[in-house]
Design an enzyme around this catalytic site. Structure first.
Site, PDB file in Angstrom:
ATOM      1  CB  CYS A  10     -17.374 -11.276 -50.634  1.00 31.46           C
ATOM      2  SG  CYS A  10     -17.000 -13.018 -50.981  1.00 31.46           S
ATOM      3  CG  HIS A  42     -15.763 -12.561 -46.571  1.00 30.03           C
ATOM      4  ND1 HIS A  42     -16.856 -12.244 -47.341  1.00 30.03           N
ATOM      5  CD2 HIS A  42     -15.457 -11.432 -45.868  1.00 30.03           C
ATOM      6  CE1 HIS A  42     -17.205 -10.983 -47.104  1.00 30.03           C
ATOM      7  NE2 HIS A  42     -16.368 -10.477 -46.218  1.00 30.03           N
ATOM      8  CD  GLU A  67     -17.437  -7.101 -44.617  1.00 28.22           C
ATOM      9  OE1 GLU A  67     -18.003  -6.866 -43.526  1.00 28.22           O
ATOM     10  OE2 GLU A  67     -16.714  -8.085 -44.794  1.00 28.22           O
TER      11      GLU A  67
END
Length: 425
Positions: free
Chosen positions: A337, A387, A399
């Site tokens: 990420c 994240h 993402e």
């Protein structure tokens, strides 16, 4: 082709429209083939089929989203359980060291008490011998020979005083040694009590460590099960999307997609030419946002690899000792990420660290109600960031989600989201 990359990302119709507006197409991409020329009856049947398959895809997409949300929650649970296991290990090591010190102290106290006891017993035997010798001569204060050797009354009185002093000193010494033995015995008892307490704490720490390990393994097992379930759902969704794409092609949908793609490609070529003349760093804020978003969208479908990605593109992943290793991320070329954010913002000369927690500290924080395309969104558990994704607008984001998945467009998940977005442009 673009449509294939869209299907791999599992996006909604709104996402497709956004992607067609913003996403770059690799050099050499081919336009979709022309659709067949069906009869009216074939068109009616194919459109009905496409509608039914679209409903199936929507249902599966929703189930995949639910499975992925649960997987993200399980990942956070695993991380917390690992921290608890680490704490239990540290506590166990401290308890073992305390028990070792207590055992050494108890052994030293026992040796001191044993030594004091031997000295007292020897003193007792000496006094007993002195008293026995006195009684053999018919006196409790000394030998008769001591009196017979006196040179007068004054000498006799001095010898009597001396014998009484010797007897009293021996008895006093024995009493003092006896008190010392009691003191040492008390210390020995205290040391043993401390040892018992240390052993009890060590046993408690060992039980806590076993419980923490068991909880960690249970969390990992649940995560593995959820990963397997998510894989099954993703495979079913992908198959349904392929069937939907075929149905849409039969209904003539690809012709419209081709037109939209050609319109986008012309706009993209004009922008590329403008960027080549002025450079990304010289673009106004809106143009720089577009560059960041386009760089991220250019990686749709790229494999997730934990620890992967830098300013130049996807890189080989790293070992994490857990789920990423189970998926072989260290053998894959891709992004995680934060690696995807590094690559996206490198296009406008912004350098980011390879850790979502530090990325959350860069730029300006704005309320979620004010988030705009190009902002970074973050998710946290217990106040800890784990994240990051890039907001595209229209409640959509791009993402790199987790091991076993690919870079994709998804709807913004508000469960566990941090109460702010980070704006760098």
């Amino acid at each position: 082709m673009l449509t294939r990359r869209v299907r791999a990302a599992g996006v909604t119709a709104a996402s497709v429209a956004l992607l067609l507006t913003l996403a770059p197409v690799p050099a050499g991409a081919e336009a979709p083939p022309p659709p067949p020329n069906p009869s009216d009856a074939e068109l009616r049947d194919s459109r009905a089929d496409a509608k039914a398959r679209a409903g199936q895809v929507g249902e599966l997409t929703s189930r995949v989203a639910d499975a992925e949300a649960k997987l993200i929650a399980l990942q956070a649970e695993v991380e917390l359980k690992l921290e608890e296991a680490n704490k239990a290990l540290v506590d166990l090591q401290a308890a073992e060291e305390a028990a070792r010190v207590a055992r050494a102290d108890a052994e030293a106290a026992r040796r001191e008490a044993d030594g004091a006891g031997r000295v007292v017993e020897q003193a007792r035997r000496d006094v007993d011998a002195f008293v026995a010798g006195s009684f053999k001569q018919g006196s409790t204060i000394g030998s008769v020979s001591a009196y017979l050797g006196a040179q007068g009354v004054e000498d006799l009185l001095a010898k009597i005083q001396l014998l009484n002093s010797v007897s009293g000193s021996a008895i006093d010494a024995m009493a003092e040694l006896d008190r010392a033995r009691v003191d040492k015995a008390n210390k020995d008892s205290a040391a043993r009590a401390a040892l018992d307490l240390a052993n009890a704490k060590q046993a408690e720490a060992e039980r806590a460590k076993r419980a923490a390990d068991a909880a960690t393994e249970a969390a990992r097992a649940a995560q593995r099960d959820q990963v397997a379930r998510a894989k099954e759902l993703i495979a079913a969704r992908d198959a349904a999307e392929q069937a939907l794409a075929a149905a849409q092609a039969r209904a003539g949908g690809l012709e419209h997609q081709r037109q939209r793609y050609l319109e986008w490609l012309a706009a993209k070529q004009r922008e590329d030419a403008a960027r080549a003349r002025g450079g990304a760093a010289g673009l106004p804020a809106g143009g720089r946002v577009r560059v960041v978003i386009e760089r991220a969208l250019a990686q749709l479908g790229v494999t997730y690899a934990w620890g992967g990605g830098n300013a130049n593109g996807p890189t080989r992943g790293m070992r994490d000792g857990g789920v990423a290793d189970a998926f072989g991320d260290y053998q894959k070329i891709g992004f995680d990420c934060s690696g995807l954010m590094i690559y996206a913002f490198a296009g406008v000369g912004i350098s980011l660290p390879h850790y979502s927690g530090y990325q959350a500290e860069r730029g300006r924080r704005v309320p979620l109600d004010d988030m705009a395309p190009g902002d970074m969104l973050f998710w946290q558990t217990g106040g800890r960031i784990h994240h990051v994704a890039l907001y595209l607008g229209n409640e959509q984001m791009v993402e790199a989600p987790y091991s076993g998945a690919h870079v994709r467009i998804a709807s913004v998940r508000y469960g566990g989201i941090a109460p702010f977005a980070v704006r760098l442009l």
